[in-house]
Design a protein around this motif. Structure first.
Motif, PDB file in Angstrom:
ATOM      1  N   VAL A  97       9.819  92.380  52.122  1.00  0.00           N
ATOM      2  CA  VAL A  97      10.494  91.201  51.572  1.00  0.00           C
ATOM      3  C   VAL A  97      10.286  91.114  50.066  1.00  0.00           C
ATOM      4  CG1 VAL A  97      10.484  88.672  51.520  1.00  0.00           C
ATOM      5  CG2 VAL A  97      10.449  89.874  53.711  1.00  0.00           C
ATOM      6  N   GLU A 109       5.662  81.028  54.917  1.00  0.00           N
ATOM      7  CA  GLU A 109       5.291  81.828  56.083  1.00  0.00           C
ATOM      8  C   GLU A 109       4.712  80.947  57.185  1.00  0.00           C
ATOM      9  OE1 GLU A 109       2.520  85.717  57.191  1.00  0.00           O
ATOM     10  OE2 GLU A 109       2.237  84.628  55.304  1.00  0.00           O
ATOM     11  N   SER A 145      12.343  93.824  48.341  1.00  0.00           N
ATOM     12  CA  SER A 145      13.770  93.492  48.358  1.00  0.00           C
ATOM     13  C   SER A 145      14.098  92.419  47.327  1.00  0.00           C
ATOM     14  CB  SER A 145      14.180  93.030  49.760  1.00  0.00           C
ATOM     15  OG  SER A 145      13.946  94.044  50.713  1.00  0.00           O
ATOM     16  N   ALA A 146      13.215  91.422  47.227  1.00  0.00           N
ATOM     17  CA  ALA A 146      13.438  90.360  46.243  1.00  0.00           C
ATOM     18  C   ALA A 146      13.412  90.910  44.824  1.00  0.00           C
ATOM     19  CB  ALA A 146      12.386  89.271  46.413  1.00  0.00           C
ATOM     20  N   TRP A 197       6.216  93.882  56.788  1.00  0.00           N
ATOM     21  CA  TRP A 197       7.448  93.162  56.481  1.00  0.00           C
ATOM     22  C   TRP A 197       7.281  92.273  55.246  1.00  0.00           C
ATOM     23  CZ3 TRP A 197       7.260  87.889  56.399  1.00  0.00           C
ATOM     24  CH2 TRP A 197       6.198  87.277  57.077  1.00  0.00           C
ATOM     25  N   GLU A 198       6.045  91.822  54.968  1.00  0.00           N
ATOM     26  CA  GLU A 198       5.811  91.030  53.771  1.00  0.00           C
ATOM     27  C   GLU A 198       6.071  91.869  52.516  1.00  0.00           C
ATOM     28  OE1 GLU A 198       1.808  89.753  54.111  1.00  0.00           O
ATOM     29  OE2 GLU A 198       2.248  88.115  55.493  1.00  0.00           O
ATOM     30  N   PHE A 250       5.122  81.566  48.994  1.00  0.00           N
ATOM     31  CA  PHE A 250       5.272  82.423  50.166  1.00  0.00           C
ATOM     32  C   PHE A 250       4.312  82.069  51.305  1.00  0.00           C
ATOM     33  CE2 PHE A 250       4.592  86.273  52.663  1.00  0.00           C
ATOM     34  CZ  PHE A 250       5.910  86.611  52.976  1.00  0.00           C
TER      35      PHE A 250
END
Length: 263
Positions: A217, A254, A220-221, A213-214, A250
């Motif tokens: 993300v 997190e 997507s960014a 998922w990292e 990040f």
């Protein structure tokens, strides 16, 4: 007889003179200036061919003046442009083309080729070479990376020589053939390949260990920033600064999220 400091043409055949013009195309950017851009380099490349075409000093002076004004195009297309212009000058010397029309046609052609060059070569092919080389070096294939670079380099030289010869032989008619090559769409396809290479590069340099998922993300960014940069809503410099800042923050974000949700 010299023309305003230009030495008289040696006893070269037209073929040799045109070959010299082609070789000089590699130096057109050496005299770049803010007023005429590449105009001095273009005149330098055209000179041997013009001396072979216009034997009368008066005609040679007039021909040189046609290239003293502003000129700018992509360097990979310079041989093609020089070849086309030499063809036109041959037609002018035969009295079949009005010299006053050359300036407008030259500008239109050079700007069009410049746009194609920026998209296909600078924006696609060169990036493909850079990304593929980096990825292959990181995965331990230096010989393959060198081989790809060598093939692309030699291919570029063949392209430059081929377009020069076609320009000399066909003149502006060669532009119709270029249109059928559909280079803009080919550039788009290469950009898709570059996107895949960029994703591969990310998987190679992303700090390990990492959760899926990292990576999602971060991807997507990057896509979000790319969209806003493309539409002009966000400058490239600001997008890079924000993206790098988020990467630095990040781990802290997190940790805050894990503590807040008790993960």
């Amino acid at each position: 007889m010299a023309v305003h400091g230009i030495p008289p043409m040696r006893a070269d055949t037209k073929t040799v003179a045109f070959l010299r013009s082609f070789l000089r195309c590699y130096l057109t950017g050496a005299a770049f200036n803010t007023r005429g851009m590449q105009n001095i380099g273009l005149m330098y490349a055209m000179l041997p061919g013009l001396q072979a075409i216009h034997e009368d000093p008066k005609d040679l002076r007039a021909a040189l003046k046609r290239y003293a004004r502003h000129y700018q195009s992509h360097p990979f297309w310079t041989p093609c442009m020089v070849g086309i212009l030499l063809n036109v000058e041959t037609t002018i010397s035969a009295g079949h083309f009005p010299p006053r029309m050359l300036a407008k046609v030259k500008d239109t052609t050079s700007y069009t080729l410049s746009a194609i060059g920026d998209s296909v070569f600078a924006g696609s092919a060169l990036i493909f070479w850079a990304l593929s080389t980096i990825c292959l070096l990181l995965t331990g294939f230096p010989v393959l990376a060198f081989a790809i670079g060598l093939v692309l380099f030699l291919g570029l030289q063949v392209f430059r020589a081929y377009t020069f010869v076609c320009g000399v032989k066909q003149g502006f008619r060669f532009l119709e053939r270029l249109r059928h090559w559909d280079l803009i769409n080919w550039g788009t396809k290469v950009k898709y390949a570059n996107a895949a290479l960029l994703l591969w590069l990310w998987t190679l340099i992303w700090p390990r260990p990492y959760d899926w998922w990292e990576f999602a993300v971060g991807l997507s960014a990057l896509m979000l920033f790319g969209r806003y940069v493309r539409t002009g809503l966000l400058s490239r410099v600001l997008a890079v600064a924000v993206f790098v800042g988020l990467i630095e923050l990040f781990p802290w974000l997190e940790t805050m999220a894990r503590n807040a949700f008790g993960l």
